[in-house]
Every structure is written in C-alpha cells, then in structure tokens.
Design a protein around this motif. Structure first.
Motif, short mmCIF file in Angstrom:
data_model
loop_
_atom_site.label_atom_id
_atom_site.label_comp_id
_atom_site.label_asym_id
_atom_site.label_seq_id
_atom_site.Cartn_x
_atom_site.Cartn_y
_atom_site.Cartn_z
N MET A 1 0.85 -1.18 0.00
CA MET A 1 0.00 0.00 0.00
C MET A 1 0.89 1.24 0.00
O MET A 1 1.92 1.28 0.67
N ILE A 2 0.45 2.25 -0.74
CA ILE A 2 1.19 3.51 -0.77
C ILE A 2 1.25 4.08 0.64
O ILE A 2 0.36 3.84 1.46
N GLU A 3 2.31 4.81 0.92
CA GLU A 3 2.52 5.37 2.25
C GLU A 3 2.80 6.87 2.16
O GLU A 3 3.19 7.38 1.11
N VAL A 4 2.61 7.53 3.28
CA VAL A 4 2.96 8.95 3.38
C VAL A 4 4.42 9.11 3.00
O VAL A 4 5.27 8.31 3.40
N GLY A 5 4.71 10.11 2.17
CA GLY A 5 6.06 10.37 1.72
C GLY A 5 6.37 9.80 0.35
O GLY A 5 7.38 10.15 -0.25
N GLN A 6 5.49 8.94 -0.15
CA GLN A 6 5.71 8.34 -1.47
C GLN A 6 5.00 9.16 -2.55
O GLN A 6 3.99 9.82 -2.30
N LYS A 7 5.55 9.05 -3.76
CA LYS A 7 4.94 9.71 -4.92
C LYS A 7 3.76 8.89 -5.44
O LYS A 7 3.76 7.66 -5.36
N ILE A 8 2.80 9.60 -5.98
CA ILE A 8 1.66 8.96 -6.64
C ILE A 8 2.18 8.21 -7.87
O ILE A 8 3.01 8.76 -8.60
N PRO A 9 1.72 7.00 -8.12
CA PRO A 9 2.21 6.24 -9.28
C PRO A 9 1.77 6.87 -10.61
O PRO A 9 0.75 7.56 -10.67
N GLU A 10 2.56 6.60 -11.63
CA GLU A 10 2.26 7.11 -12.97
C GLU A 10 1.20 6.23 -13.63
O GLU A 10 1.52 5.21 -14.23
N VAL A 11 -0.04 6.64 -13.48
CA VAL A 11 -1.18 5.92 -14.01
C VAL A 11 -2.15 6.96 -14.56
O VAL A 11 -2.10 8.12 -14.18
N THR A 12 -3.05 6.55 -15.43
CA THR A 12 -4.03 7.48 -15.98
C THR A 12 -5.41 7.22 -15.40
O THR A 12 -5.76 6.10 -15.03
N LEU A 13 -6.19 8.29 -15.32
CA LEU A 13 -7.59 8.24 -14.93
C LEU A 13 -8.39 8.99 -15.98
O LEU A 13 -7.86 9.86 -16.67
N LEU A 22 -11.45 12.93 -21.41
CA LEU A 22 -10.07 13.33 -21.12
C LEU A 22 -9.39 12.18 -20.40
O LEU A 22 -10.00 11.51 -19.57
N THR A 23 -8.13 11.98 -20.72
CA THR A 23 -7.31 11.01 -20.00
C THR A 23 -6.23 11.79 -19.28
O THR A 23 -5.46 12.51 -19.91
N HIS A 24 -6.22 11.67 -17.96
CA HIS A 24 -5.26 12.42 -17.13
C HIS A 24 -4.15 11.51 -16.65
O HIS A 24 -4.42 10.48 -16.03
N ASP A 25 -2.91 11.88 -16.90
CA ASP A 25 -1.77 11.26 -16.24
C ASP A 25 -1.74 11.91 -14.86
O ASP A 25 -1.53 13.12 -14.75
N VAL A 26 -1.96 11.14 -13.82
CA VAL A 26 -2.10 11.75 -12.49
C VAL A 26 -0.84 12.44 -12.01
O VAL A 26 -0.94 13.43 -11.27
N THR A 27 0.32 11.98 -12.42
CA THR A 27 1.54 12.67 -11.98
C THR A 27 1.59 14.08 -12.56
O THR A 27 2.01 15.01 -11.87
N THR A 28 1.12 14.25 -13.77
CA THR A 28 1.05 15.57 -14.39
C THR A 28 -0.09 16.38 -13.79
O THR A 28 0.07 17.57 -13.47
N GLU A 130 0.72 16.65 -2.06
CA GLU A 130 1.37 17.92 -2.35
C GLU A 130 2.47 17.70 -3.36
O GLU A 130 3.41 16.95 -3.11
N ASP A 131 2.29 18.32 -4.53
CA ASP A 131 3.23 18.18 -5.65
C ASP A 131 3.53 16.71 -5.95
O ASP A 131 4.67 16.32 -6.15
N GLY A 132 2.48 15.89 -5.96
CA GLY A 132 2.60 14.49 -6.33
C GLY A 132 3.03 13.55 -5.22
O GLY A 132 3.15 12.35 -5.43
N VAL A 133 3.26 14.09 -4.01
CA VAL A 133 3.70 13.28 -2.88
C VAL A 133 2.58 13.21 -1.84
O VAL A 133 2.00 14.23 -1.46
N VAL A 134 2.30 12.01 -1.35
CA VAL A 134 1.26 11.81 -0.34
C VAL A 134 1.76 12.36 1.00
O VAL A 134 2.81 11.94 1.49
N THR A 135 1.00 13.31 1.56
CA THR A 135 1.37 13.88 2.86
C THR A 135 0.44 13.41 3.97
O THR A 135 0.80 13.46 5.14
N THR A 136 -0.76 12.99 3.61
CA THR A 136 -1.73 12.43 4.55
C THR A 136 -2.44 11.29 3.85
O THR A 136 -2.83 11.43 2.70
N LEU A 137 -2.62 10.18 4.55
CA LEU A 137 -3.34 9.03 4.00
C LEU A 137 -4.24 8.45 5.08
O LEU A 137 -3.75 7.99 6.11
#
Length: 157
Positions: A1-13, A22-28, A130-137
């Motif tokens: 499971m993703i954890e605080v301090g990790q970047k969001i994975p490069e996946v589309t929604l 629209l297809t969004h690259d979540v990192t962008t 925040e800027d692609g990094v999980v700060t609260t989960l």
C-alpha cells in the motif's frame, strides 16, 4: 500500500467533460498542486452517495480556503458513471475521475475484492497530495466511515 512520503504512481484516470473524454496522467495532473483525493467503493452506492461525496461537495469552498488547488473523487467506475454521479450531487467543484480498470487503485495497493458485489473495487480512503507526494493518507477500516470524511480531511489541513 502507498505510504505517506511516497509519490503517486504514474497511471491514468478518465474524466468525461462537456468537450469529451479526457485522460489524465495523475503525476502531471497533481504536479505543483495541493490535492485532496478521496476514493469510494462505487458511485451510486449508499454511504458513498448519502455521505461521502456530499460531504466534499458541501465543504469544497472551505477546503479551497486551506490552499487546496484540486479536490478529486475516484472510483472503480467508468468516466460516464462518474460524470452522471457528480451531476446528481452537484459536484461541479470536484474532479470526478473514473478508474474503470482499477489500474490506479491497484497501483496504490488500495484495492479490495468485493466478489459478487462488484469485483475489484477501491477501499474507502482520502489523502492529501502535495506536488505528487502523499502527505496524509486516511484509509477506512472495513465498514467504517470516519477517517476519510471531508470534515476529517479539513481538520488535517
């Protein structure tokens, strides 16, 4: 499971808008922004429709007062369903994102198998990014609805 301090994975929604799909690259999409992202097991399901989504609709302005740039809701549903669900709940201030194949949910490690109810779905959670990094989960325990409420996330900001 993703954890605080990790970047969001490069996946589309996916998001269905008046201008089309629209297809969004979540990192962008999340780059350089403070984002509140919450996930529900399914659009139009009881707790999701009666409490989870409406809470974020009602508190959208207060969340944005805390320097939140984007409030997004995601579910393992297609973008057509997410758009319709957002319209029913007047969620015009929220980005309603479809994770139709559960690739985002699985990349986060926040998937669950509901078997006959719907197959692979998302766990109920909310996160601050925040800027692609999980700060609260905040991931809900099975059958609970407290940690991912809009009020809880607002207090965490």
């Amino acid at each position: 499971m993703i954890e605080v301090g990790q970047k969001i994975p490069e996946v589309t929604l996916s998001q269905l808008t008046a201008d089309g799909m629209l297809t969004h690259d979540v990192t962008t999409l999340f780059a350089g922004k403070k984002v509140v992202l919450f996930a529900v097991p399914g659009a139009f399901t009881p707790t999701c429709s009666e409490a989870h989504l409406p809470g974020y609709v009602v508190l959208a302005d207060k969340l944005k007062e805390k320097d939140v740039d984007l409030i997004a809701c995601v579910a393992v549903n297609d973008a057509f369903v997410m758009k319709a669900w957002g319209e029913v709940h007047n969620a015009s201030e929220l980005l309603m994102l479809g994770d139709g194949d559960a690739s985002f949910t699985q990349a986060l490690g926040l998937d669950k198998d509901t078997a006959g109810f719907g197959g692979v779905r998302s766990q109920r959670y909310a996160m601050i990014i925040e800027d692609g990094v999980v700060t609260t989960l905040n991931v809900e325990e099975a059958g609970e609805f407290e940690a991912s409420k809009a009020e809880t996330i607002l207090a965490a900001l």
